[in-house]
Scaffold this motif. Structure first.
Motif, PDB file in Angstrom:
ATOM      1  N   LEU A  31     -18.072 -21.400 -23.143  1.00  0.00           N
ATOM      2  CA  LEU A  31     -18.276 -22.408 -22.100  1.00  0.00           C
ATOM      3  C   LEU A  31     -18.662 -23.736 -22.740  1.00  0.00           C
ATOM      4  O   LEU A  31     -19.360 -23.757 -23.759  1.00  0.00           O
TER       5      LEU A  31
ATOM      6  N   GLU B   5     -22.624 -10.899 -13.617  1.00  0.00           N
ATOM      7  CA  GLU B   5     -21.758 -11.938 -14.185  1.00  0.00           C
ATOM      8  C   GLU B   5     -20.358 -11.352 -14.307  1.00  0.00           C
ATOM      9  O   GLU B   5     -20.187 -10.279 -14.873  1.00  0.00           O
ATOM     10  N   LYS B  17     -14.474 -14.304  -3.902  1.00  0.00           N
ATOM     11  CA  LYS B  17     -15.450 -14.958  -3.026  1.00  0.00           C
ATOM     12  C   LYS B  17     -15.446 -14.325  -1.639  1.00  0.00           C
ATOM     13  O   LYS B  17     -16.504 -14.011  -1.074  1.00  0.00           O
ATOM     14  N   GLN B  26     -24.113 -14.111  -0.034  1.00  0.00           N
ATOM     15  CA  GLN B  26     -23.916 -15.495   0.384  1.00  0.00           C
ATOM     16  C   GLN B  26     -23.941 -16.482  -0.768  1.00  0.00           C
ATOM     17  O   GLN B  26     -23.292 -17.509  -0.715  1.00  0.00           O
ATOM     18  N   GLY B  27     -24.697 -16.167  -1.801  1.00  0.00           N
ATOM     19  CA  GLY B  27     -24.834 -17.130  -2.884  1.00  0.00           C
ATOM     20  C   GLY B  27     -23.947 -16.791  -4.064  1.00  0.00           C
ATOM     21  O   GLY B  27     -23.795 -15.623  -4.436  1.00  0.00           O
ATOM     22  N   ILE B  28     -23.349 -17.815  -4.666  1.00  0.00           N
ATOM     23  CA  ILE B  28     -22.475 -17.600  -5.823  1.00  0.00           C
ATOM     24  C   ILE B  28     -22.421 -18.892  -6.634  1.00  0.00           C
ATOM     25  O   ILE B  28     -22.423 -19.982  -6.077  1.00  0.00           O
ATOM     26  N   THR B  29     -22.446 -18.721  -7.947  1.00  0.00           N
ATOM     27  CA  THR B  29     -22.286 -19.864  -8.851  1.00  0.00           C
ATOM     28  C   THR B  29     -21.059 -19.612  -9.722  1.00  0.00           C
ATOM     29  O   THR B  29     -20.845 -18.501 -10.195  1.00  0.00           O
ATOM     30  N   VAL B  30     -20.264 -20.656  -9.935  1.00  0.00           N
ATOM     31  CA  VAL B  30     -18.997 -20.524 -10.650  1.00  0.00           C
ATOM     32  C   VAL B  30     -18.948 -21.517 -11.802  1.00  0.00           C
ATOM     33  O   VAL B  30     -19.304 -22.684 -11.621  1.00  0.00           O
ATOM     34  N   LEU B  31     -18.526 -21.034 -12.975  1.00  0.00           N
ATOM     35  CA  LEU B  31     -18.387 -21.907 -14.139  1.00  0.00           C
ATOM     36  C   LEU B  31     -17.010 -21.701 -14.762  1.00  0.00           C
ATOM     37  O   LEU B  31     -16.488 -20.589 -14.773  1.00  0.00           O
ATOM     38  N   LYS B  60     -16.015 -17.882 -14.687  1.00  0.00           N
ATOM     39  CA  LYS B  60     -17.210 -17.052 -14.732  1.00  0.00           C
ATOM     40  C   LYS B  60     -17.975 -17.183 -13.423  1.00  0.00           C
ATOM     41  O   LYS B  60     -18.294 -18.297 -12.994  1.00  0.00           O
ATOM     42  N   GLU B  62     -21.382 -15.979 -11.188  1.00  0.00           N
ATOM     43  CA  GLU B  62     -22.727 -15.415 -11.300  1.00  0.00           C
ATOM     44  C   GLU B  62     -23.276 -15.174  -9.900  1.00  0.00           C
ATOM     45  O   GLU B  62     -23.285 -16.088  -9.061  1.00  0.00           O
ATOM     46  N   ILE B  64     -26.653 -13.422  -7.960  1.00  0.00           N
ATOM     47  CA  ILE B  64     -27.950 -12.748  -8.028  1.00  0.00           C
ATOM     48  C   ILE B  64     -28.172 -12.043  -6.690  1.00  0.00           C
ATOM     49  O   ILE B  64     -28.002 -12.643  -5.623  1.00  0.00           O
TER      50      ILE B  64
ATOM     51  N   GLU C  32     -21.900 -27.600 -16.399  1.00  0.00           N
ATOM     52  CA  GLU C  32     -21.385 -27.955 -15.073  1.00  0.00           C
ATOM     53  C   GLU C  32     -21.005 -26.698 -14.323  1.00  0.00           C
ATOM     54  O   GLU C  32     -20.431 -25.768 -14.893  1.00  0.00           O
ATOM     55  N   ALA C  33     -21.321 -26.691 -13.033  1.00  0.00           N
ATOM     56  CA  ALA C  33     -21.037 -25.503 -12.231  1.00  0.00           C
ATOM     57  C   ALA C  33     -20.658 -25.936 -10.834  1.00  0.00           C
ATOM     58  O   ALA C  33     -20.721 -27.118 -10.485  1.00  0.00           O
ATOM     59  N   LYS C  34     -20.210 -24.981 -10.043  1.00  0.00           N
ATOM     60  CA  LYS C  34     -20.089 -25.233  -8.610  1.00  0.00           C
ATOM     61  C   LYS C  34     -20.576 -23.986  -7.904  1.00  0.00           C
ATOM     62  O   LYS C  34     -20.618 -22.904  -8.488  1.00  0.00           O
ATOM     63  N   GLY C  35     -20.996 -24.145  -6.654  1.00  0.00           N
ATOM     64  CA  GLY C  35     -21.523 -22.962  -5.994  1.00  0.00           C
ATOM     65  C   GLY C  35     -21.858 -23.213  -4.552  1.00  0.00           C
ATOM     66  O   GLY C  35     -21.679 -24.312  -4.034  1.00  0.00           O
ATOM     67  N   PHE C  36     -22.291 -22.134  -3.912  1.00  0.00           N
ATOM     68  CA  PHE C  36     -22.875 -22.310  -2.586  1.00  0.00           C
ATOM     69  C   PHE C  36     -23.928 -21.241  -2.353  1.00  0.00           C
ATOM     70  O   PHE C  36     -23.955 -20.206  -3.008  1.00  0.00           O
ATOM     71  N   GLY C  37     -24.835 -21.543  -1.418  1.00  0.00           N
ATOM     72  CA  GLY C  37     -25.912 -20.622  -1.074  1.00  0.00           C
ATOM     73  C   GLY C  37     -25.677 -20.035   0.309  1.00  0.00           C
ATOM     74  O   GLY C  37     -24.628 -19.463   0.571  1.00  0.00           O
ATOM     75  N   PHE C  92     -33.651 -18.896 -11.448  1.00  0.00           N
ATOM     76  CA  PHE C  92     -33.594 -17.478 -11.804  1.00  0.00           C
ATOM     77  C   PHE C  92     -34.325 -17.277 -13.133  1.00  0.00           C
ATOM     78  O   PHE C  92     -34.042 -17.954 -14.116  1.00  0.00           O
TER      79      PHE C  92
END
Ligand SMILES: Nc1ncnc2c1ncn2[C@@H]1O[C@H](COP(=O)(O)OP(=O)(O)OP(=O)(O)O)[C@@H](O)[C@H]1O
Ligand SMILES: Nc1ncnc2c1ncn2[C@@H]1O[C@H](COP(=O)(O)OP(=O)(O)OP(=O)(O)O)[C@@H](O)[C@H]1O
Ligand SMILES: Nc1ncnc2c1ncn2[C@@H]1O[C@H](COP(=O)(O)OP(=O)(O)OP(=O)(O)O)[C@@H](O)[C@H]1O
Ligand SMILES: [Mg+2]
Ligand SMILES: [Mg+2]
Ligand SMILES: [Mg+2]
Lengths: 112, 112, 112
Positions: A31, B5, B17, B26-31, B60, B62, B64, C32-37, C92
């Motif tokens: 990354l 991950e 997604k 509901q929560g997700i992080t993307v790299l 990628k 992530e 939780i 850098e990332a993108k995401g939603f909660g 986290f």
């Protein structure tokens, strides 16, 4: 199983990749990152030019491996990434509970 | 709490997604990432073309989640990301000590 | 040793960096990332405009520190990153087994 995360100088990626391959490691995720260590306010050399160390471009490598291979992987990364100058990078080691290979559904060490 | 991950093929992000959403996550992080697995020196299909597998573009993810949801999340990702061809990806599962929601200061499972 | 991962609003990066520096933390890695909660399908403000919350640009910060500093680091990030609006972010916390400074070969807390 262990997760080895290494923050290295970008131009060292190929050497680190080869070094990991030589100790038998096949999987690697890379990354783009930026960061700084202890020299905030001081200068660091990057591509021959001096920068005030705020955020410098770095590459983050992630390798998941069996416990028995971790020390060799860490040594391989350390030796390949080292230039002897500040900013050479850091390695962070943590533990992984499980691995799944999506194509086959294999789990654990067989999935690495 | 668990951290899941997953390194997947980029075009599978939307399906993964949706699959996570269907199991209540509901929560997700993307790299953005690049990587390779076991086929170094062999070829892998990417957008219909064959590539010698060195670094291929990957995404990628992530997530939780609570321990009790982890298995369902892993199954959802596995099913949504699978094409049956090499390079479908890997899932790495580890443990998280604490979560904090910055807006409210909530901690632990309530903050997920 | 602890790994603190924070997903924050991008425009808060400088404030978070300064807040960490003030509590004595020197090393930081940024991706850098993108995401939603939790607000999927609802709207979130970003640069003054309303977006339907699907993937929004975020910044991911990673800080490795000694156990004794972790609470102060978490508090510093929380206070600096908070705007009071949805989407402020998540922290986290997990455990790290070892750290290596590549230049010197130092290990453990001395390498942080
Ligand atoms: N404690 C830390 N937490 C998170 N990331 C770190 C930490 N320390 C270093 N890093 C990351 O590693 C990169 C390289 O760090 P660096 O090699 O400068 O560490 P250092 O401790 O300052 O060692 P040196 O004295 O050799 O420069 C940084 O740019 C940053 O991305
Ligand atoms: N051991 C590993 N450590 C870190 N990342 C890995 C590892 N193995 C795979 N990856 C990441 O996952 C991505 C997808 O791997 P891939 O699906 O090709 O795994 P594989 O074990 O070769 O399985 P397959 O035989 O189905 O191709 C890689 O591009 C890499 O980013
Ligand atoms: N459970 C999760 N797993 C992985 N990433 C998450 C999770 N929850 C949030 N994130 C990441 O943190 C970012 C910010 O989340 P956000 O602050 O919107 O959380 P929230 O729980 O919805 O709180 P709020 O109600 O304050 O909006 C998301 O865009 C995503 O990248
Ligand atoms: Mg440094
Ligand atoms: Mg493969
Ligand atoms: Mg939200």
């Amino acid at each position: 199983m262990k997760k080895i995360e290494a923050i290295i100088k970008p131009f060292k990626l190929d050497e680190v990749k080869e070094a990991l391959h030589e100790v038998g490691l096949q999987g690697i995720t890379v990354l783009e990152a930026k960061g700084f260590g202890r020299q905030k306010g001081h200068t660091e050399l990057y591509r021959g030019a001096e920068y005030v160390v705020d955020f410098l471009p770095k590459v983050k490598i992630e390798v998941i491996c069996e416990d028995s291979v971790a020390d060799r992987a860490i040594e391989a990364i350390t030796n390949a990434a080292r230039t002897g100058r500040i900013g050479d990078g850091k390695i962070f080691v943590s533990s992984i509970d499980d691995v799944i290979r999506i194509r086959t559904g294999e789990k654990g060490e067989a999935a690495i």
